[in-house]
Write an enzyme that holds these catalytic residues in place. Sequence first.
Site, mmCIF file in Angstrom:
data_model
loop_
_atom_site.group_PDB
_atom_site.id
_atom_site.type_symbol
_atom_site.label_atom_id
_atom_site.label_comp_id
_atom_site.label_asym_id
_atom_site.label_seq_id
_atom_site.Cartn_x
_atom_site.Cartn_y
_atom_site.Cartn_z
ATOM 1 N N GLY A 14 51.473 44.197 41.847
ATOM 2 C CA GLY A 14 51.910 44.554 40.500
ATOM 3 C C GLY A 14 52.932 43.621 39.906
ATOM 4 O O GLY A 14 53.682 43.998 39.003
ATOM 5 N N GLU A 37 32.449 40.662 28.395
ATOM 6 C CA GLU A 37 32.980 39.955 29.557
ATOM 7 C C GLU A 37 32.513 40.615 30.848
ATOM 8 O O GLU A 37 32.407 41.850 30.928
ATOM 9 C CB GLU A 37 34.510 39.964 29.502
ATOM 10 C CG GLU A 37 35.186 39.066 30.506
ATOM 11 C CD GLU A 37 36.676 38.933 30.238
ATOM 12 O OE1 GLU A 37 37.439 38.996 31.208
ATOM 13 O OE2 GLU A 37 37.078 38.777 29.058
ATOM 14 N N ARG A 67 39.168 50.147 27.352
ATOM 15 C CA ARG A 67 38.425 50.943 28.326
ATOM 16 C C ARG A 67 38.026 50.036 29.492
ATOM 17 O O ARG A 67 36.857 49.739 29.715
ATOM 18 C CB ARG A 67 37.179 51.579 27.693
ATOM 19 C CG ARG A 67 37.489 52.670 26.693
ATOM 20 C CD ARG A 67 36.239 53.387 26.241
ATOM 21 N NE ARG A 67 35.334 52.503 25.512
ATOM 22 C CZ ARG A 67 35.454 52.195 24.228
ATOM 23 N NH1 ARG A 67 36.462 52.692 23.523
ATOM 24 N NH2 ARG A 67 34.589 51.392 23.635
ATOM 25 N N GLY A 68 39.033 49.578 30.224
ATOM 26 C CA GLY A 68 38.759 48.710 31.358
ATOM 27 C C GLY A 68 37.956 49.441 32.423
ATOM 28 O O GLY A 68 38.098 50.654 32.616
ATOM 29 N N ARG A 69 37.126 48.699 33.109
ATOM 30 C CA ARG A 69 36.255 49.280 34.138
ATOM 31 C C ARG A 69 36.477 48.559 35.470
ATOM 32 O O ARG A 69 35.552 48.102 36.116
ATOM 33 C CB ARG A 69 34.795 49.196 33.690
ATOM 34 C CG ARG A 69 34.476 50.126 32.509
ATOM 35 C CD ARG A 69 33.112 49.832 31.914
ATOM 36 N NE ARG A 69 32.604 50.954 31.150
ATOM 37 C CZ ARG A 69 32.818 51.151 29.851
ATOM 38 N NH1 ARG A 69 33.575 50.295 29.171
ATOM 39 N NH2 ARG A 69 32.294 52.205 29.231
ATOM 40 N N ASP A 90 33.534 40.052 35.023
ATOM 41 C CA ASP A 90 34.553 39.354 35.804
ATOM 42 C C ASP A 90 34.408 39.511 37.309
ATOM 43 O O ASP A 90 34.172 40.611 37.807
ATOM 44 C CB ASP A 90 35.950 39.936 35.510
ATOM 45 C CG ASP A 90 36.468 39.605 34.140
ATOM 46 O OD1 ASP A 90 36.283 38.472 33.702
ATOM 47 O OD2 ASP A 90 37.063 40.486 33.512
ATOM 48 N N TRP A 103 51.345 40.019 37.368
ATOM 49 C CA TRP A 103 50.548 41.200 37.731
ATOM 50 C C TRP A 103 49.701 41.053 38.992
ATOM 51 O O TRP A 103 49.316 42.054 39.610
ATOM 52 C CB TRP A 103 49.611 41.593 36.585
ATOM 53 C CG TRP A 103 48.493 40.612 36.343
ATOM 54 C CD1 TRP A 103 48.533 39.502 35.564
ATOM 55 C CD2 TRP A 103 47.171 40.660 36.892
ATOM 56 N NE1 TRP A 103 47.334 38.837 35.588
ATOM 57 C CE2 TRP A 103 46.472 39.533 36.388
ATOM 58 C CE3 TRP A 103 46.507 41.537 37.746
ATOM 59 C CZ2 TRP A 103 45.147 39.269 36.731
ATOM 60 C CZ3 TRP A 103 45.178 41.261 38.079
ATOM 61 C CH2 TRP A 103 44.523 40.140 37.570
ATOM 62 N N GLN A 138 38.799 41.863 42.299
ATOM 63 C CA GLN A 138 38.345 42.943 41.452
ATOM 64 C C GLN A 138 37.174 42.478 40.603
ATOM 65 O O GLN A 138 36.989 41.281 40.356
ATOM 66 C CB GLN A 138 39.470 43.473 40.574
ATOM 67 C CG GLN A 138 39.972 42.519 39.509
ATOM 68 C CD GLN A 138 41.094 43.140 38.684
ATOM 69 O OE1 GLN A 138 41.788 44.050 39.122
ATOM 70 N NE2 GLN A 138 41.269 42.650 37.464
ATOM 71 N N GLU A 140 37.561 38.505 39.750
ATOM 72 C CA GLU A 140 38.921 37.976 39.748
ATOM 73 C C GLU A 140 39.488 38.110 41.159
ATOM 74 O O GLU A 140 39.575 39.216 41.704
ATOM 75 C CB GLU A 140 39.798 38.720 38.750
ATOM 76 C CG GLU A 140 39.398 38.437 37.308
ATOM 77 C CD GLU A 140 40.266 39.183 36.314
ATOM 78 O OE1 GLU A 140 40.797 38.528 35.398
ATOM 79 O OE2 GLU A 140 40.417 40.408 36.448
#
Length: 362
Positions: free
Chosen positions: A229, A130, A158-160, A132, A225, A147, A134
Amino acid sequence: MDHNNTLRRFGEIIPKTHRNHNFLLSLFLFFFFFFFFFFFSSHAAFDLATIPFNDGYSPLFGDSNVVRSDDGNGVNLLLDRFTGSGFISSSMYKYGFFSANIKLPSNYTAGICVAFYTSNGDVFEKTHDELDFEFLGNLAGKPWRFQTNLYGNGSTHRGREERYRLWFDPTKEYHRYSILWTAKNVVFYIDEVPIREVLRSAEMGADYPSKPMSLYATIWDASNWATSGGKYKVNYKYAPFVAEFKDLVLKGCSVDPIEESTVAGRSICSDQHADLEAQDYAAVTPRRRLAMRRFRQRYMYYSYCYDTLRYPNPLPECDIIPSEKQRFKETGRLKFGGSHRRQSRRKGRTTTPVDDTDQGDM
């Protein structure tokens, strides 16, 4: 009167101290506008071939909220109290350039997420890739944030993520958002300014997206979210919320994901891969790299590369810049405030939301 400290002009006497002040102010304004136009306004537009919506895309969900333009070259995606909406490319691509002119909803948009991304989660559910963009809505009068993110081979743990502000109001006019994906690198563009580059490396391994992907665009309720947040929710009193897309670009090698895994399938795309890498937008020139550095210095307010609480050892693609690192806390956020929290956002796609409460209107 001390004539040595004065300057006569048009019959009036101006002290030299005022003259020096005016000179310094003029010099400051000159360099300010020079750098602004040099780095953000003077890049020549990419030479792109756009396609009509029906030639390359189809509705993904919320069909009644996918509204095609009269000329067939664009589409509006609506979110109302009943459903969001989205579209998907008709084909999957092994590497490519994916682009659209987009205008975001205005007024109260808290809790809304508008996404422009590539993915293969519908085919490779447990090992999906993926890329993105966003866009995250906000309270009335507060700016949109956005983002970028990257996953490879199901590496959702392991989000980047990186988060940024914009130097313009994305609700006033269209701006072009583009994703370049090659065997060597991934580059995210806004208009003709590169804002992020991820280089493929052996250390990165299967975390680099490498399987065919489709292009998606969606608008949906991310109240849990998206804004501060999850503090501020979608308020359907302001619905429908409309995200506008036009001048769509799909350039890449269209493939069948199963056939592509064979030797014959991989050879089919070699010429198109070479053509993709020969395009102007595939070259991150020194000038573009400098523009990218300046964008990141001014507008990036979260980076996973500097989030040492989450990743005590930076992930292998991170280019740690000492002067940049000094700007961030151990949470990866700028030092002037904010908090960091981790949370899932929907099945098959995860993110690490950042509370924007303390970011103000910068």
